[in-house]
Design an enzyme around this catalytic site. Structure first.
Site, mmCIF file in Angstrom:
data_model
loop_
_atom_site.group_PDB
_atom_site.id
_atom_site.type_symbol
_atom_site.label_atom_id
_atom_site.label_comp_id
_atom_site.label_asym_id
_atom_site.label_seq_id
_atom_site.Cartn_x
_atom_site.Cartn_y
_atom_site.Cartn_z
ATOM 1 C CB THR A 117 -5.862 8.975 -3.096
ATOM 2 O OG1 THR A 117 -6.216 7.678 -3.777
ATOM 3 C CG2 THR A 117 -5.936 8.907 -1.963
ATOM 4 C CD GLU A 162 -3.436 -0.451 -0.025
ATOM 5 O OE1 GLU A 162 -3.522 -0.411 -0.778
ATOM 6 O OE2 GLU A 162 -4.359 -0.143 0.908
#
Lengths: 311, 311
Positions: B183, B130
């Protein structure tokens, strides 16, 4: 004339990570209020014991009378009542002293009137009394004192109070050091803003504490007893705070925090046995800094306030 | 050569009040990764389907390869593996796309190697992936994708991940409007500081959500799906947000929020039946503002990632 006597337990508000939203009740201490009906309408505070003369008799200021008056106002009713208050917990200690008085008075008066309100519905009147006593209408002492157990105040507008599961064997030790800490001082050290990071950490811990209670996971409860929002500032007002914390955790406490706005500290443990070690460890620290301390330990009170006697 | 195929579900992170600490997995969508052993050591991404050519094949950038490499590094092992990725959920949608790829890759590779790690121990490798994919090592997508259900990330230092109870019948509707929200943009609108009041409100709601899950109290879950920290800022980036929210709540949703950092929205409901009404209500709003939307609905995935096939 008919009279009813009720007991309401002492409470620990905030519970570390649960700043302003969590509280629980303890079995060992509380207030007793007796209410008797009188012919002529109006409330009267007849006697107060155990307060060393510090609590007011005026019905506009006495927390028992304010709470009952709020209830009578809601009913639009004029009733004559004599109020007898017996303090069973120290004033200004952070153990919900005013809350216990208000709740015991409400439960007794409600019973005397034939229970026009269900228990939970008495909460707004107790909050009104807290507002009169402390200037802020918090529910994190009155709600657990009334309902027992661990109580979450999810919201105030509208009031949303949730009783949580409490694992068998969860035990509380209370350490009340001999010095005064004004709620206003304890409140004034707090910051108006917190970092997003600390807010997120606090959320994680309160979520962990709730999950720990439901899952009966004592380790998780212990890991979650962490407060990054109020404790860092309030601890500076409480002599020996971090030393006591370290000592009681080494003695077996799951965690330790400030009860309400202090100066009383609470420690949670699995089972009652470890309480003696916790108290001993704390007393050593307080001895070393020359501060006296009263220590108590107690199971979590599950039933909340209740009727003791009816005549 | 031996090969293993694994599935990892899409996830909803944040869950309104659980900003950065909560996530859950859904059954309806997810990624499939097949890994086969190869003689010469080293990882190789052989094929990627369903990404419209947007995902990298370089092993330093591909989330599947980064995750597996982190695992092999921990084992201090050199193994040859071919990676075949089949995307089953849209990229950049806020449904945990990179997390599902990393988790499916890890579960397949771990199985292929004879399960040297228990499932939960794969988490740090997924978090490393991630970090490579998004720049931040969040666990609120990878943890539910791996473990299933509702997952709390209480803390990162050390990592403390708690699987929560999920009531039977809790159902999720996902609305993916046709526009892109980076994001980084969604992150940049957040404030570094929040008011103590908002932090307390957020804590109350996350505590209410956790209690609602354990008590199987759907109304409490709904009342607690309130985010005062991220949603007010992120909603301004999402066309029609408040109109859709009002419409889906009127259609029977318990509550609605932003999935991860958006733009996908999630709504929770009691039972699957109401999902059709929720989708219809949302589609009417999107029609009125001229925005296309893909809608899905799904039970909560309880088991997390799992092996599909072994050859």
């Amino acid at each position: 004339m008919r009279s009813v006597k009720a007991f309401a337990p002492a409470t620990v508000a905030n519970v570390s990570c649960g700043f302003d939203i969590l509280g629980f009740a303890i079995d060992a201490m509380g207030d007793v209020v007796e209410i008797s009906l009188r012919d002529e309408p109006g409330l009267q505070v007849v006697s107060i014991e155990g307060d060393e003369g510090r609590l007011p008799y005026e019905v506009e200021k006495n927390t028992c009378a304010v709470a009952i008056q709020a209830m009578l106002d809601e009913m639009d009713k004029q009733v004559g009542m004599d109020i007898y208050l017996k303090k069973g917990l120290p004033l200004g200690s952070g153990m919900g002293s005013s809350a216990a008085s208000a709740v015991a008075a409400l439960v007794a008066a409600n019973h005397l009137l034939g229970e026009p309100f269900e228990k939970k519905s008495l909460l707004p009147f107790a909050i009104a009394a807290e507002k009169a006593a402390c200037g802020a209408g918090h529910a994190d002492n009155v709600a657990p004192s009334l309902l027992g157990g661990f109580v979450l105040i999810r919201d105030y507008h509208p009031l949303d109070v949730i009783k949580l599961h409490v694992p068998d064997g969860l035990h509380c030790t209370l350490l009340h050091p001999h010095f005064e800490l004004k709620t206003s001082d304890s409140r004034s050290v707090l910051r108006d803003n917190v970092s997003l990071k600390h807010s997120t950490i606090q959320s994680g811990n309160v979520a962990g504490l709730i999950a720990g209670l439901f899952q009966e996971d004592f380790d998780l409860i212990g890991r979650s007893l962490r407060d990054v929002i109020a404790e860092p500032y309030r601890a500076t007002l409480i002599p020996g705070f971090y030393e006591v914390k370290e000592a009681v955790k080494a003695a077996g406490a799951l965690g330790m925090g400030i009860s309400g706005s202090g100066p009383t500290l609470f420690a949670l443990s699995k089972g009652a046995e470890v309480s003696e070690s916790i108290i001993k460890a704390a007393q050593q620290v307080y001895d070393s800094i020359g501060l006296g301390v009263d220590a108590y330990h107690s199971a979590i009170n599950i039933r909340g306030a209740y009727i003791l006697e009816e005549k």
